[in-house]
Design a protein around this motif. Sequence first.
Motif, short mmCIF file in Angstrom:
data_model
loop_
_atom_site.label_atom_id
_atom_site.label_comp_id
_atom_site.label_asym_id
_atom_site.label_seq_id
_atom_site.Cartn_x
_atom_site.Cartn_y
_atom_site.Cartn_z
N LEU A 321 4.47 -13.16 12.17
CA LEU A 321 4.17 -11.73 12.27
C LEU A 321 5.13 -11.02 13.21
O LEU A 321 5.56 -11.59 14.22
CB LEU A 321 2.73 -11.55 12.75
N ASN A 322 5.48 -9.78 12.90
CA ASN A 322 6.37 -8.97 13.72
C ASN A 322 5.57 -7.94 14.51
O ASN A 322 4.47 -7.55 14.11
CB ASN A 322 7.40 -8.26 12.85
N VAL A 323 6.14 -7.49 15.63
CA VAL A 323 5.44 -6.56 16.52
C VAL A 323 5.35 -5.18 15.87
O VAL A 323 6.37 -4.54 15.59
CB VAL A 323 6.16 -6.45 17.87
N PRO A 324 4.13 -4.67 15.62
CA PRO A 324 3.96 -3.35 15.01
C PRO A 324 3.74 -2.28 16.08
O PRO A 324 3.39 -2.57 17.22
CB PRO A 324 2.70 -3.53 14.17
N SER A 325 3.91 -1.02 15.69
CA SER A 325 3.57 0.10 16.57
C SER A 325 2.08 0.38 16.46
O SER A 325 1.38 -0.17 15.60
CB SER A 325 4.35 1.34 16.14
N VAL A 326 1.60 1.28 17.31
CA VAL A 326 0.19 1.68 17.26
C VAL A 326 -0.13 2.26 15.89
O VAL A 326 -1.13 1.90 15.26
CB VAL A 326 -0.14 2.73 18.35
N GLU A 328 1.38 1.86 13.03
CA GLU A 328 1.44 0.84 11.97
C GLU A 328 0.15 0.03 11.94
O GLU A 328 -0.36 -0.31 10.87
CB GLU A 328 2.64 -0.07 12.18
N VAL A 329 -0.39 -0.30 13.11
CA VAL A 329 -1.65 -1.04 13.17
C VAL A 329 -2.78 -0.19 12.60
O VAL A 329 -3.61 -0.67 11.82
CB VAL A 329 -1.97 -1.46 14.62
#
Length: 460
Positions: A321-326, A328-329
Motif C-alpha cells: 500500500l502507498n501513503v494516501p492523503s486525507v 484520498e482516504v
Amino acid sequence: MKLTVLGGGGVRSPFLAKSIVSNADMVGINEIVFMDNDKEKLFIYGKIAMNLAKRINPDIKFSITSDAKEALTDADFVITTLRVGGDEGRVSDERIALNNGLLGQETTGAGGFAMALRSVPALIDYCHLIREVAKPEALVFNFTNPSGIVTQALRSQGFDNVYGICDAPSEFIKQLREILDVEPEDFDITCFGLNHLSWFKDAKVKGKDVMGEILNHPKLYTDTEMRLFQPELTRMSGDLLLNEYLYFYYYREQAIDSINKSGKTRGETILEINNQMTKALKEINIDEDFEEAFKIFMTHYLIRENSYFSIESGQLRPKQLNVPSVQEVIETPDEGGYAGVALNFVRAYSTGERTLMVLSIPNEGAIEGLADDDVVEISCVIDKKKVTPIAVGEIKDMQMNLIKTIKYYERKTIEAILNKDRDMAIKALTVHPLINSYSLATELVDGYLEQYKDYVGEWN
C-alpha cells in the motif's frame, strides 16, 4: 443512537472512525464516543480519528474521553478493541514464549494465553459497567484479542449481548471475490471453526458451486492468504480453504525460525514503529495541521501493514500500500473491517434485512460434537432480532480434533483466570498443541504470572 468504542486511543482508531462515520446513517447513529484510559494516545490517535470523522460527516457528534462511565452511559452499541498492557505487554508475551523455544503470537498459544490474562478481567469489568449505565438492550461487539477466549469468557458470565467479531474472515472472503471478479452479493461461502482457527467450504456464485474453480485458480496461492500454505496441505485438509492463522499450527517451526532469523518479534517491530510515530505526532498540533499529522500517521501505519505476517512467514503481503492523503482516504470506498461487520450486523438485526456474516457466537448445535454454549467462529444468518449459525453438521477428524483441543484449552484458560488457579492454567497450556508439555507450561505460567502480577494479582 449512540456508539461507544472502548480502546479508542489505539493506532487503528482513525480507520475505525472512518468506517463507523461513513456508515452511521444507515443504522441511525448520531453520536460516537471513543474512550481510552491512556490519555496520551487518546489525544493523539483519538484526535486524528475525530478530525477525520468531522471531515466525513460534521453532523455526527464525535467526542473522545477517558471516563468510561461517561462514554458508556446510554450507549446503544459498544465496540471493544482494547490492548491491556499496551505494546509492551505484547513484546513480553512473545519474548517469554520464545525464551522457552515456543511461538508467542498474540492470539495463538502462549501469547494468546498471556493476553487473555490481562484482557478477560478488564472486559468483565467493562461489561458490568455496560449493564449498569448503557441502554438495556445495548449490543457489545468484542474485537479484543484473543477474541475467541474473551467472547467465551463474557458469555460464560451471562453477558449474552456480546458478539465476537474479526476482520480476518471477511478480508479473506473479499480476496476470493476479487480473484473470481464477482460482486459481494453474488458470492457465498461457509466458514466454521474457532476464532483464528477456522476453515471455509461450499463456495458459490449465484448459487453455483465454485469450490473447484477456486482451488485451481492460478491466483489462489499468490493473491490471497492461501499464499501461506501449500496445495498439498489444502488437499490433505479435504479441499477446505484455511484461515491464515492456521499457519502457526501447520508451520510452527518455520514461524519460530523466521522470527529468530529476523532478530525482532512482531511485537518489538510494532512497538518501535508506534514509538517513532507517537514521538513525531507529539511534536505537531493535530487540530491546526491535520494534513501533516495524517501524513505522519499513514507513513508509519503502512510500514506496519505492509509487513503484516512477514516476520513469521518470511513473505510480504501481495499488495503493498502507498501513503494516501486525507482526501484520498475519505474518497476511498469504505471496506468495513471489523467496524463494517459490526454495523452490518446492527442494520440486519434492527431492520430485518437478512444478512450473512461470520461471527463468534454460541454453537447451538451448528457443529456436531461441540456443546451448545461453545463459542465458535461461524457463518451466520442475521435478521430481525435474531442470529442463527449456519449448521455445518459433522466435521472431519483432522479439523475436529484440533477444534476440540483448542476449545478445551480455551475453557480451562477461562476457568483459571476466573478462579486465579495456577494449576488449571498449567493444565490449559499443557494440552495446547503449540506447547504440549507440562514442564514448558509450568515455566510459561509462572513467567507470565510474575510479569503481569500488577494486572492479575496473587494466584492460588
